[in-house]
Motif scaffolding. Sequence first.
Motif, PDB file in Angstrom:
ATOM      1  N   ALA A 164      -9.223  29.824  30.134  1.00  0.00           N
ATOM      2  CA  ALA A 164     -10.283  29.630  31.317  1.00  0.00           C
ATOM      3  C   ALA A 164      -9.626  29.979  32.312  1.00  0.00           C
ATOM      4  CB  ALA A 164     -10.150  27.963  31.373  1.00  0.00           C
ATOM      5  N   VAL A 165      -8.055  30.143  32.724  1.00  0.00           N
ATOM      6  CA  VAL A 165      -7.528  30.464  33.621  1.00  0.00           C
ATOM      7  C   VAL A 165      -7.280  32.020  33.877  1.00  0.00           C
ATOM      8  CG1 VAL A 165      -4.960  30.775  34.643  1.00  0.00           C
ATOM      9  CG2 VAL A 165      -5.842  28.526  33.731  1.00  0.00           C
ATOM     10  N   GLN A 166      -7.586  32.721  32.700  1.00  0.00           N
ATOM     11  CA  GLN A 166      -7.335  34.017  32.764  1.00  0.00           C
ATOM     12  C   GLN A 166      -8.915  34.554  33.107  1.00  0.00           C
ATOM     13  OE1 GLN A 166      -6.605  35.665  28.952  1.00  0.00           O
ATOM     14  NE2 GLN A 166      -6.611  37.653  29.489  1.00  0.00           N
ATOM     15  N   ALA A 167      -9.758  33.936  32.863  1.00  0.00           N
ATOM     16  CA  ALA A 167     -11.199  34.152  32.927  1.00  0.00           C
ATOM     17  C   ALA A 167     -11.340  34.324  34.643  1.00  0.00           C
ATOM     18  CB  ALA A 167     -12.207  33.503  32.127  1.00  0.00           C
ATOM     19  N   THR A 168     -10.922  33.034  35.057  1.00  0.00           N
ATOM     20  CA  THR A 168     -11.155  32.575  36.564  1.00  0.00           C
ATOM     21  C   THR A 168     -10.239  33.365  37.279  1.00  0.00           C
ATOM     22  OG1 THR A 168     -11.294  30.371  35.951  1.00  0.00           O
ATOM     23  CG2 THR A 168     -10.901  30.870  38.279  1.00  0.00           C
ATOM     24  N   GLY A 169      -9.192  33.908  36.698  1.00  0.00           N
ATOM     25  CA  GLY A 169      -8.402  34.993  37.526  1.00  0.00           C
ATOM     26  C   GLY A 169      -9.102  36.345  37.688  1.00  0.00           C
ATOM     27  N   ARG A 184     -19.421  28.356  39.386  1.00  0.00           N
ATOM     28  CA  ARG A 184     -19.001  27.555  38.224  1.00  0.00           C
ATOM     29  C   ARG A 184     -18.716  28.496  37.065  1.00  0.00           C
ATOM     30  NH1 ARG A 184     -21.691  21.742  38.080  1.00  0.00           N
ATOM     31  NH2 ARG A 184     -23.487  22.986  38.770  1.00  0.00           N
ATOM     32  N   LEU A 185     -17.707  28.509  36.298  1.00  0.00           N
ATOM     33  CA  LEU A 185     -17.592  29.178  35.248  1.00  0.00           C
ATOM     34  C   LEU A 185     -17.530  28.157  34.160  1.00  0.00           C
ATOM     35  CD1 LEU A 185     -16.986  31.697  33.323  1.00  0.00           C
ATOM     36  CD2 LEU A 185     -14.258  31.139  34.079  1.00  0.00           C
ATOM     37  N   VAL A 186     -18.460  28.386  33.014  1.00  0.00           N
ATOM     38  CA  VAL A 186     -18.506  27.293  31.974  1.00  0.00           C
ATOM     39  C   VAL A 186     -17.889  28.388  30.757  1.00  0.00           C
ATOM     40  CG1 VAL A 186     -20.061  25.961  30.694  1.00  0.00           C
ATOM     41  CG2 VAL A 186     -20.330  26.241  33.199  1.00  0.00           C
ATOM     42  N   GLU A 228     -11.685  40.960  29.577  1.00  0.00           N
ATOM     43  CA  GLU A 228     -10.274  40.641  29.855  1.00  0.00           C
ATOM     44  C   GLU A 228      -9.708  39.590  28.695  1.00  0.00           C
ATOM     45  OE1 GLU A 228      -8.309  42.484  32.929  1.00  0.00           O
ATOM     46  OE2 GLU A 228      -7.231  40.918  31.897  1.00  0.00           O
ATOM     47  N   VAL A 229     -10.831  39.091  28.049  1.00  0.00           N
ATOM     48  CA  VAL A 229     -10.371  37.945  27.061  1.00  0.00           C
ATOM     49  C   VAL A 229     -11.219  38.107  25.656  1.00  0.00           C
ATOM     50  CG1 VAL A 229      -9.733  36.195  28.590  1.00  0.00           C
ATOM     51  CG2 VAL A 229     -12.136  36.426  27.766  1.00  0.00           C
ATOM     52  N   ASP A 230     -11.137  39.512  25.622  1.00  0.00           N
ATOM     53  CA  ASP A 230     -12.051  39.829  24.103  1.00  0.00           C
ATOM     54  C   ASP A 230     -11.168  39.554  22.961  1.00  0.00           C
ATOM     55  OD1 ASP A 230     -13.709  42.638  25.067  1.00  0.00           O
ATOM     56  OD2 ASP A 230     -14.194  40.776  25.089  1.00  0.00           O
ATOM     57  N   SER A 231      -9.870  39.806  23.142  1.00  0.00           N
ATOM     58  CA  SER A 231      -8.956  39.190  21.774  1.00  0.00           C
ATOM     59  C   SER A 231      -8.878  37.595  21.638  1.00  0.00           C
ATOM     60  CB  SER A 231      -7.465  39.632  22.404  1.00  0.00           C
ATOM     61  OG  SER A 231      -6.826  39.360  23.225  1.00  0.00           O
ATOM     62  N   SER A 232      -8.826  36.991  22.730  1.00  0.00           N
ATOM     63  CA  SER A 232      -8.944  35.584  22.697  1.00  0.00           C
ATOM     64  C   SER A 232     -10.083  34.973  22.116  1.00  0.00           C
ATOM     65  CB  SER A 232      -8.388  34.814  23.789  1.00  0.00           C
ATOM     66  OG  SER A 232      -9.269  35.211  24.793  1.00  0.00           O
TER      67      SER A 232
END
Length: 586
Positions: free
Chosen positions: A53-58, A264-266, A201-205
């Motif tokens: 969540a922090v990574q996507a928000t960043g 808002r990011l869900v 950015e978060v494909d791997s996770s």
Amino acid sequence: MTRFGQLNTLRNQIFLGFMFVMVIVLATVGFFMYGQVSVLLRNSAEKHIEQTAVQATGKLDVLIRQINTLTAQVATNASIQRLLAQEAEGKPISFAERQTIQQEVRKYEAYATGIRSIELYAGDYQKLLSVDDASLNNRVSDEWISRVDEGKGRLVWFGLDPRNSDIVIAIRNIRLIDHSFTKAGYIMVQIEKSYFQLTDEVDSSQAETRELMRLFDEAGRQISSDFSVNVNANKILDHGGEKVEVGGEDYIVIQKQAKATGWRLVILTPVDYTTEGISVLRTAIIVSGVVGSLLFLIFTFILSTMITRPILNLIKVMRGSRFGTLKPISVTSTTMEINELNNTYNQMVHSLNELIEVVYQKEIVQSRTELKALQAQINPHFLFNTLEAFYWALDEKGEEELAQIVVDMSGLFRYVINRTDDDEWVTIGDELDHAERYLKIMEMRMLDRLSWRIESDEACRSVPLPKLLIQPLVENAILHGVEQRVGPGTVMLIVRPSSRPGYTLVTVTDDGPGMDAAKISSIYHTMEKGSMRSSKGTGIGIANIERRLKLSYVDNTDGLEIRSEEGYGTSISFEIPNEPGEGKNT
């Protein structure tokens, strides 16, 4: 040598290691308690979800700051500030001035990604970048304009465009810096929805946890999403921190709100992700009992591998030294024999690196000294003052063409004479502009005998390279190509991506008399000796360019390549990496 060091041999390590491994296996089984490990797994899953969540928000914050910075640069642009100040003083902006504003805005659009358009409006809401009667209050609601005015120069995000659901709109005031920050107009930027895709950015996770993401604006309208099934927006927006069912699978809803936009990011995380490690742990405990019985049979092989690994690492490093990579190896082994080998090798590497550094620095100093000597041949202040006087004198007499040549000549010398160390590396775009000024001057001198053309790929213009690599090749093509033929000649300068990925190819071609194979071979031989210069021994020679390429890029370039045939002209080219890396001297 201590008694312990004498006993610390490979044979003794194998003997003691046998007993040590068996003790470790028994102790590990005793301390592997099911309850404690299950708690650790749950905590790890929760931390991973929060990190995602922090990574996507960043990333979203970074994308928003990029747009904010871009619009701030447009709003504070000197030309736009000046013309809007003129408009605010009651002096209408002419058509030519509108074109100037449009050119300034297009420069920013050219270097931005994801932006469909940037629109400028005057203080009376009239659009400045077109001749139509479009106005801001007809484009957006008065409520939006009021929010922008309340922002006092801050970029205000409104989310999706009511007229086009594929566009996101943001608006900010333009404040006149030199007029007490008086409001003078508006900037409206239209951004593609695809610009806000956050999954890269978060494909791997996401591949690991099967997480789903969706971005909503303040009105609850969807901006981006990677949901594979249709989900009611209200269903997930009203259930932050709770479980929801999507596509027959339970998810935990996590919401993050961006401060700058209010969006808002869900993030939906599968519930079974937080518990799947428990079943794996149960299976692992059962399997470990079976595997433990086999460890006694295979431990000798594993232990011998651990002991011989330092030796293999040393061999690997020594093999790499054959290719010029001299790196010391870390001394981590407690074995007397291995430590002795490592220390001896590290001493040798240290001595060789010192010798290599001395030779390398001498070459750099010599190359820089030659360049400084060239730059010091002209008194900069006297030259620039004289050229400026020529320019104004010609301009007063209406000699615009000659005045422009003087400007080009001033730019040519200013580029060459600049002596700051930070200016030793420039971009290909800078080099092409310098070469263009030189060609314009030579075109005036040679009249109809010279024609030229510069072709460059836009993506290649930002590639860095050492200063004064291209123009000397153009000069060489004119002196030894065009001037040596009867009648008019042509010089072409072409910059394009190389067939080798990650490299750029620079080629200078002339249609002069060309050279035979023997002459080309002689030039290559002379370049190796480093004694070949350009015209009459006064310029930066071909050998100097070859040596600077080798010094700057080491093994990342093959140097100059000469192709020529008698009667068919000559072509000189070189390839450089787009990212110089360790080849660049800093």
